[in-house]
Design an enzyme around this catalytic site. Structure first.
Site, PDB file in Angstrom:
ATOM      1  N   LYS A  98       3.460  -8.101  13.619  1.00  0.00           N
ATOM      2  CA  LYS A  98       4.559  -8.273  12.660  1.00  0.00           C
ATOM      3  C   LYS A  98       5.860  -8.500  13.432  1.00  0.00           C
ATOM      4  O   LYS A  98       6.120  -7.808  14.432  1.00  0.00           O
ATOM      5  CB  LYS A  98       4.649  -7.015  11.792  1.00  0.00           C
ATOM      6  CG  LYS A  98       5.673  -7.089  10.664  1.00  0.00           C
ATOM      7  CD  LYS A  98       5.642  -5.797   9.838  1.00  0.00           C
ATOM      8  CE  LYS A  98       6.558  -5.847   8.640  1.00  0.00           C
ATOM      9  NZ  LYS A  98       6.532  -4.588   7.852  1.00  0.00           N
ATOM     10  N   SER A 173       5.845  -5.421   2.982  1.00  0.00           N
ATOM     11  CA  SER A 173       6.501  -6.457   3.733  1.00  0.00           C
ATOM     12  C   SER A 173       5.654  -7.063   4.855  1.00  0.00           C
ATOM     13  O   SER A 173       6.004  -8.127   5.363  1.00  0.00           O
ATOM     14  CB  SER A 173       7.787  -5.908   4.338  1.00  0.00           C
ATOM     15  OG  SER A 173       7.499  -4.854   5.226  1.00  0.00           O
ATOM     16  N   SER A 197       4.298  -0.825   3.187  1.00  0.00           N
ATOM     17  CA  SER A 197       4.218  -2.199   3.700  1.00  0.00           C
ATOM     18  C   SER A 197       2.973  -2.551   4.493  1.00  0.00           C
ATOM     19  O   SER A 197       2.786  -3.720   4.831  1.00  0.00           O
ATOM     20  CB  SER A 197       5.442  -2.508   4.554  1.00  0.00           C
ATOM     21  OG  SER A 197       6.517  -2.845   3.715  1.00  0.00           O
TER      22      SER A 197
HETATM   23  N1  GLN Z   1       8.262  -2.302  -0.447  1.00  0.00           N
HETATM   24  C1  GLN Z   1       9.015  -1.206   0.086  1.00  0.00           C
HETATM   25  C2  GLN Z   1      10.444  -1.608   0.270  1.00  0.00           C
HETATM   26  O1  GLN Z   1      10.776  -2.658  -0.144  1.00  0.00           O
HETATM   27  C3  GLN Z   1       8.402  -0.731   1.363  1.00  0.00           C
HETATM   28  C4  GLN Z   1       8.721  -1.590   2.520  1.00  0.00           C
HETATM   29  C5  GLN Z   1       8.088  -1.116   3.782  1.00  0.00           C
HETATM   30  O2  GLN Z   1       7.204  -0.268   3.771  1.00  0.00           O
HETATM   31  N2  GLN Z   1       8.600  -1.621   4.879  1.00  0.00           N
HETATM   32  O3  GLN Z   1      11.242  -0.909   0.800  1.00  0.00           O
END
Ligand code: GLN
Length: 517
Positions: A98, A173, A197
């Site tokens: 990532k 994400s 994420s």
């Molecule tokens: N979807 C969550 C957010 O928007 C989690 C994101 C993540 O785990 N990096 O913050």
């Protein structure tokens, strides 16, 4: 039958190699059945085939073809000269990283215009551990900008598409890493999980994704989003692959002050052993009437698998699941507003052009307005507001209290003393719905935030969680989209988590299913 021409042979081989699990590949490379170079070539060819172009998956922001081949050939040379025992547990296994993890090669963009051209001088500890174990880094994967999002649509480099249906999101994400593994571009990938994420995109793309216990994997070199919640973890197509990757990346690192000094788990050797009399807690909150029917079905299917394996299903109550989203969307933006203050266009990040008569404040605000996308700006404003004097207690302190209650809720169900139900793991859906369409939630941040309903609690409580593919939903447009279920286990019990996940995987018979791509 005429023997295949060399060209044909290579094609057959390439198709097969991209289907191999990480462990199968490693073993084939060690035994000389195939080579690390062929494995890298096969993955790179697959990336070429499905990732670019208008309707491509767009899982990768950058790839490193020459470097990957070079590194792979070095592994092959070592196997040939020094023997298979001298190479690491991931020798020759192609991996995708990532793009919020630093690598001292190429760029580290965080999916942001702010860091479009940033080159890190060092490599994140977790990534370095993969490399030291023999893994070959194919490239950096797409993500929601600074890991803020649940769909990988908020990327400066365009959205990633779900390999099961390219009009849908892969989740986020870490959508690029999940899609790369699902679409056979890499057998293994790293993501980061602040509120879901890793687990949410794993669920939406039909792969396995694990968020380890907070403090288990070093965050050194992971660009910080919300430091008290962030954790790096692996994606794979099998529980065994994820277990092996965990063993490699977990462990103490003095460069991360929240890294816990405890021995690394030995998940890979334990993963095949079923847990006798496993107690699986199913919170009544998991059977939410708002779940998509296929999600509800997948949960019951998973329960059935455990029952057939002799596990005991225990009904539990985790009332604080309801407060997870509210607490998370105060705490995470608050920490983000502080962490992202460093991107000022001077020390870090893209610098805007300003006129001769303008001052430093204009430079900061122009750079940040140009460099950050809409969702990141929203989070910074939310967080700054929640931390501002007069609101701090009402929002931030209250959210911290709620976080404590979430943690106590989990402590209670895992405990036997004090009349606790003493469950070994907790089972829930990974997400309330299967993959939604690109653009469907783009104008509705709250709908997007609710994607994390089942995942944020693990980050708030600091416990471990894994998403395992548990079925395919038939969507109203005829598309078949994966559905995942999630397991939680107490802090530092990754071995138990992997064994329980492996039991589920063995009973669900999922591994051979592949996206139509
Ligand atoms: N979807 C969550 C957010 O928007 C989690 C994101 C993540 O785990 N990096 O913050």
């Amino acid at each position: 039958m005429t023997p295949p021409s060399p060209g044909q042979n290579a094609t057959i081989l390439a198709v097969e190699l991209t289907d191999f699990s990480a462990i199968e590949l490693r073993d084939a490379i060690r035994s000389g059945e195939t080579s690390a170079a062929d494995a890298a070539r096969a993955c790179l060819a697959r990336i070429e085939e499905v990732d670019s172009g208008e309707n491509g998956v767009n899982a990768f922001i950058q790839t490193f073809p020459e470097r990957a081949l070079e590194q792979a050939m070095k592994i092959d040379e070592r196997v040939a000269k020094e023997g298979a025992e001298t190479v690491g547990p991931l020798a020759g296994v192609p991996v995708a990283i990532k793009d919020n993890m630093c690598l001292a090669h190429g760029r580290t963009t965080c999916g942001s215009r702010m860091l479009e051209n940033y080159e890190s001088p060092f490599t994140a500890t977790a990534v370095q551990r993969l490399i030291d174990a023999g893994a070959i880094v194919l490239g950096k994967t797409n993500l929601d900008e600074f890991a803020m999002g649940s769909s990988t649509e908020h990327s400066y480099f365009g959205p990633t598409r779900n390999p099961w249906d390219r009009s849908r999101v892969p989740g986020g994400s870490s959508g690029g890493s999940a899609a790369a593994v699902a679409a056979r571009m890499a057998p293994l990938a790293l993501g980061s999980d602040t509120g879901g994420s890793i687990r949410q995109p794993a669920g939406l793309t039909g792969v396995v994704g694990c968020k380890p216990t907070y403090g288990r994997v070093s965050r050194w070199g992971l660009v910080a989003f919300a430091s008290s919640l962030d954790q790096i973890g692996p994606f794979g197509r099998t529980v065994s692959d994820v277990a092996l990757a965990l063993d490699v990346i977990c462990g103490f690192d003095e460069l991360d002050s929240t890294s816990v000094n405890t021995s690394a788990p030995a998940c890979a050797q334990a993963v095949d052993a079923p847990i006798n009399k496993l107690r699986v807690g199913v919170p009544k909150q998991a059977r939410n009437e708002k779940n998509h029917p296929a999600v509800a079905e997948a949960l019951e299917r998973a329960i059935g698998v455990y029952q057939s394996l002799g596990a005991q299903i225990v009904d539990i109550d985790l009332p604080t699941i309801e407060y997870g989203i509210a607490a998370y969307y105060i705490i995470a933006p608050a920490e983000a507003s502080s962490n992202l203050a460093r991107f000022d266009g001077v020390r870090y990040g893209r610098r805007a052009e300003i006129g001769a008569h303008e001052d430093l404040i204009s430079l900061y605000s122009r750079s940040r307005a140009e460099g950050f996308g809409e969702e990141v700006q929203r989070r910074i404003m939310l967080g700054t507001f929640a931390l501002s004097s007069g609101y701090y207690d009402a929002y931030y302190t209250t959210a911290l209290r709620a976080r404590r209650l979430v943690k106590e809720d989990f402590d209670r169900v895992f405990a036997t003393e004090g009349g606790g139900p003493g469950v070994d793991v907790v089972l829930s859906p990974s997400t309330p719905t299967p993959a939604f369409r690109i653009g469907e939630k783009a104008d509705d941040p709250l709908a997007m935030y609710l994607e994390d309903y089942y995942t944020v609690t693990a980050n708030l409580a600091g416990i471990a969680g894994v998403s395992v593919p548990a079925g395919l939903a038939s969507m109203d447009d005829g598309v078949r989209a994966p559905v995942g279920v999630q397991l939680f286990s107490p802090p530092f019990s990754e071995e138990r988590l992997m064994r329980a996940a492996n039991m589920l995987e063995s009973g669900l018979d999922w591994n051979d299913r592949r996206p139509p791509l």
